[in-house]
Design a protein around this motif. Structure first.
Motif, PDB file in Angstrom:
ATOM      1  N   ASP A 113       0.864  -1.182   0.000  1.00  0.00           N
ATOM      2  CA  ASP A 113       0.000   0.000   0.000  1.00  0.00           C
ATOM      3  C   ASP A 113       0.903   1.235   0.000  1.00  0.00           C
ATOM      4  N   PRO A 114       0.909   2.036  -1.075  1.00  0.00           N
ATOM      5  CA  PRO A 114       1.877   3.128  -1.189  1.00  0.00           C
ATOM      6  C   PRO A 114       1.495   4.396  -0.426  1.00  0.00           C
ATOM      7  N   ARG A 115       0.297   4.439   0.143  1.00  0.00           N
ATOM      8  CA  ARG A 115      -0.160   5.676   0.784  1.00  0.00           C
ATOM      9  C   ARG A 115       0.688   6.006   2.009  1.00  0.00           C
ATOM     10  N   ALA A 116       1.071   7.255   2.111  1.00  0.00           N
ATOM     11  CA  ALA A 116       1.835   7.729   3.267  1.00  0.00           C
ATOM     12  C   ALA A 116       1.407   9.167   3.545  1.00  0.00           C
ATOM     13  N   VAL A 117       1.833   9.698   4.668  1.00  0.00           N
ATOM     14  CA  VAL A 117       1.442  11.051   5.058  1.00  0.00           C
ATOM     15  C   VAL A 117       2.085  12.065   4.113  1.00  0.00           C
ATOM     16  N   GLU A 118       1.293  13.013   3.654  1.00  0.00           N
ATOM     17  CA  GLU A 118       1.788  14.068   2.767  1.00  0.00           C
ATOM     18  C   GLU A 118       2.570  15.094   3.587  1.00  0.00           C
ATOM     19  N   ARG A 119       3.635  15.617   3.017  1.00  0.00           N
ATOM     20  CA  ARG A 119       4.464  16.555   3.774  1.00  0.00           C
ATOM     21  C   ARG A 119       3.778  17.898   3.923  1.00  0.00           C
ATOM     22  N   LYS A 120       4.154  18.636   4.962  1.00  0.00           N
ATOM     23  CA  LYS A 120       3.610  19.966   5.204  1.00  0.00           C
ATOM     24  C   LYS A 120       4.313  20.955   4.270  1.00  0.00           C
ATOM     25  N   LYS A 121       3.543  21.875   3.684  1.00  0.00           N
ATOM     26  CA  LYS A 121       4.113  22.888   2.812  1.00  0.00           C
ATOM     27  C   LYS A 121       4.219  24.220   3.561  1.00  0.00           C
ATOM     28  N   TYR A 122       5.201  25.021   3.186  1.00  0.00           N
ATOM     29  CA  TYR A 122       5.380  26.305   3.849  1.00  0.00           C
ATOM     30  C   TYR A 122       4.219  27.228   3.503  1.00  0.00           C
ATOM     31  N   GLY A 123       3.840  28.061   4.416  1.00  0.00           N
ATOM     32  CA  GLY A 123       2.720  28.977   4.209  1.00  0.00           C
ATOM     33  C   GLY A 123       1.378  28.349   4.528  1.00  0.00           C
ATOM     34  N   LEU A 124       1.365  27.051   4.803  1.00  0.00           N
ATOM     35  CA  LEU A 124       0.130  26.358   5.144  1.00  0.00           C
ATOM     36  C   LEU A 124       0.222  25.821   6.569  1.00  0.00           C
ATOM     37  N   ARG A 125      -0.935  25.532   7.157  1.00  0.00           N
ATOM     38  CA  ARG A 125      -0.945  25.010   8.526  1.00  0.00           C
ATOM     39  C   ARG A 125      -0.648  23.516   8.560  1.00  0.00           C
TER      40      ARG A 125
END
Length: 136
Positions: A113-125
């Protein structure tokens, strides 16, 4: 290979899910599950669904009482580790006999299962959640 050496055979499989990694060892035995030196049901917090998921590949092939499952798992949580163990068991069963691959593949036990947590982007919470917009 002699009869004595075939009984002592150990089969390995590695499974991954999210950030969990499980190194699975299949040893001919009675069907007990040991995860990180603890009984499987205790480690999986007595959750029947997780225990059934771990035993799934063995049950498909009718080998649930033929092999002991010895696991070293780390990373992630209990659900991620259970899924990693399931994949590791399926891969180890393919090592036992190549004929096991067909039924396991049809049931979807050999797909990671390839799903993993998406990284946080700058400027977003969070990964996608933006700060509240105010027009004025």
């Amino acid at each position: 290979m002699t009869q004595a050496s075939s009984q002592r055979a150990v089969y390995w499989g590695t499974g991954r899910r999210k950030t969990a990694v499980a190194r699975v060892r299949l040893v001919p035995g009675t069907g007990k599950i040991i995860i990180n030196d603890r009984p499987g049901d205790q480690y999986l917090q007595y959750q029947e669904a997780l225990l059934a998921s771990v035993k799934g590949p063995l049950e498909i092939l009718g080998l649930e009482n033929s092999y002991d499952i010895l696991v070293r798992a780390h990373g992630g949580g209990v659900h991620g580790q259970a899924d990693a163990i399931k994949l590791g068991v399926a891969r180890a069963l393919c090592e036992v006999d190549l004929a096991n691959r067909g039924p396991l593949k049809v049931e979807g036990y050999l797909k990671r299962d390839p799903r993993a947590v998406e990284r946080k982007k700058y400027g977003l919470r969070k990964a996608r959640k933006a700060p509240q917009y105010s027009k004025r």
